[in-house]
Structures are given as C-alpha cells and as structure tokens.
Design a protein around this motif. Sequence first.
Motif, short mmCIF file in Angstrom:
data_model
loop_
_atom_site.label_atom_id
_atom_site.label_comp_id
_atom_site.label_asym_id
_atom_site.label_seq_id
_atom_site.Cartn_x
_atom_site.Cartn_y
_atom_site.Cartn_z
N TYR A 172 0.86 -1.18 0.00
CA TYR A 172 0.00 0.00 0.00
C TYR A 172 0.89 1.22 0.00
O TYR A 172 1.89 1.27 0.69
CB TYR A 172 -0.91 0.01 1.23
N GLY A 173 0.53 2.23 -0.79
CA GLY A 173 1.33 3.44 -0.87
C GLY A 173 2.49 3.26 -1.82
O GLY A 173 2.50 2.35 -2.64
N PRO A 174 3.49 4.11 -1.71
CA PRO A 174 4.63 4.03 -2.63
C PRO A 174 5.44 2.74 -2.42
O PRO A 174 5.52 2.22 -1.31
CB PRO A 174 5.48 5.25 -2.29
N TRP A 175 6.02 2.27 -3.50
CA TRP A 175 6.87 1.09 -3.45
C TRP A 175 8.17 1.41 -2.74
O TRP A 175 8.80 2.43 -2.97
CB TRP A 175 7.18 0.62 -4.87
N LEU A 176 8.57 0.53 -1.84
CA LEU A 176 9.88 0.62 -1.18
C LEU A 176 10.69 -0.58 -1.64
O LEU A 176 10.17 -1.70 -1.71
CB LEU A 176 9.73 0.59 0.34
N ASP A 177 11.96 -0.37 -1.96
CA ASP A 177 12.79 -1.47 -2.43
C ASP A 177 12.83 -2.63 -1.43
O ASP A 177 13.00 -3.78 -1.83
CB ASP A 177 14.21 -1.00 -2.72
N SER A 178 12.64 -2.34 -0.15
CA SER A 178 12.68 -3.39 0.87
C SER A 178 11.52 -4.38 0.75
O SER A 178 11.55 -5.44 1.35
CB SER A 178 12.71 -2.78 2.27
N TYR A 179 10.49 -4.05 -0.04
CA TYR A 179 9.37 -4.97 -0.25
C TYR A 179 9.76 -6.12 -1.19
O TYR A 179 9.13 -7.16 -1.20
CB TYR A 179 8.17 -4.25 -0.87
N GLY A 180 10.76 -5.91 -2.02
CA GLY A 180 11.17 -6.90 -3.01
C GLY A 180 12.44 -7.62 -2.57
O GLY A 180 12.86 -7.54 -1.42
N PRO A 181 13.05 -8.34 -3.48
CA PRO A 181 14.26 -9.09 -3.15
C PRO A 181 15.41 -8.16 -2.81
O PRO A 181 15.52 -7.07 -3.35
CB PRO A 181 14.55 -9.89 -4.41
N GLN A 182 16.28 -8.61 -1.91
CA GLN A 182 17.39 -7.79 -1.42
C GLN A 182 18.72 -8.43 -1.73
O GLN A 182 18.83 -9.65 -1.81
CB GLN A 182 17.27 -7.61 0.10
N GLY A 183 19.73 -7.59 -1.85
CA GLY A 183 21.11 -8.06 -2.00
C GLY A 183 21.37 -8.69 -3.36
O GLY A 183 20.57 -8.58 -4.28
N PRO A 184 22.50 -9.40 -3.47
CA PRO A 184 22.83 -10.06 -4.72
C PRO A 184 21.84 -11.20 -4.98
O PRO A 184 21.49 -11.94 -4.07
CB PRO A 184 24.25 -10.58 -4.53
N LEU A 185 21.40 -11.32 -6.22
CA LEU A 185 20.42 -12.32 -6.60
C LEU A 185 21.00 -13.21 -7.70
O LEU A 185 21.66 -12.72 -8.60
CB LEU A 185 19.15 -11.64 -7.12
N VAL A 186 20.73 -14.49 -7.60
CA VAL A 186 21.18 -15.43 -8.63
C VAL A 186 20.10 -15.48 -9.70
O VAL A 186 18.95 -15.79 -9.41
CB VAL A 186 21.44 -16.83 -8.04
#
Length: 70
Positions: free
Chosen positions: A41-55
Amino acid sequence: MTITAAEAQPGDVLLDSAGTAWQRGAGPSSWSTFDGPVSFYGPWLDSYGPQGPLVLLARDGKAVLQLLQP
C-alpha cells in the motif's frame, strides 16, 4: 550469474540469499514469489522486493546456466 533487483528484467526468475525465488513483473514494483504477488500500500519501497545479490535462474523463459568452478 549474480545481479541486483534493479538489473532484473521483466519475467526474470531470481533466487535471493534466503532461498526465496522471485519473479520480476512488468514494472519495477511488480514482484512475486511462489506464494503469490507481493502486495503493498502506498509508494513502493525497495525493501518490499528481493534484497542483495540475486542469482539469475531464468531469463526469456530459458534457464541461465553457470559453470561452477571446482
């Protein structure tokens, strides 16, 4: 291949360091896991999605193969 969430393209399937598989949707705030879409809800925050290096596991519907060093 290791990438960041910002480098992910729509349709990419990625694995984070916690072992969660993510799929990028059409927009930068469109992510889902095997449990379903990420709701917010509200603006998207990067912390809602995957974090750090991703394979990167798959792109364009094809597996991304990596050669493992012994």
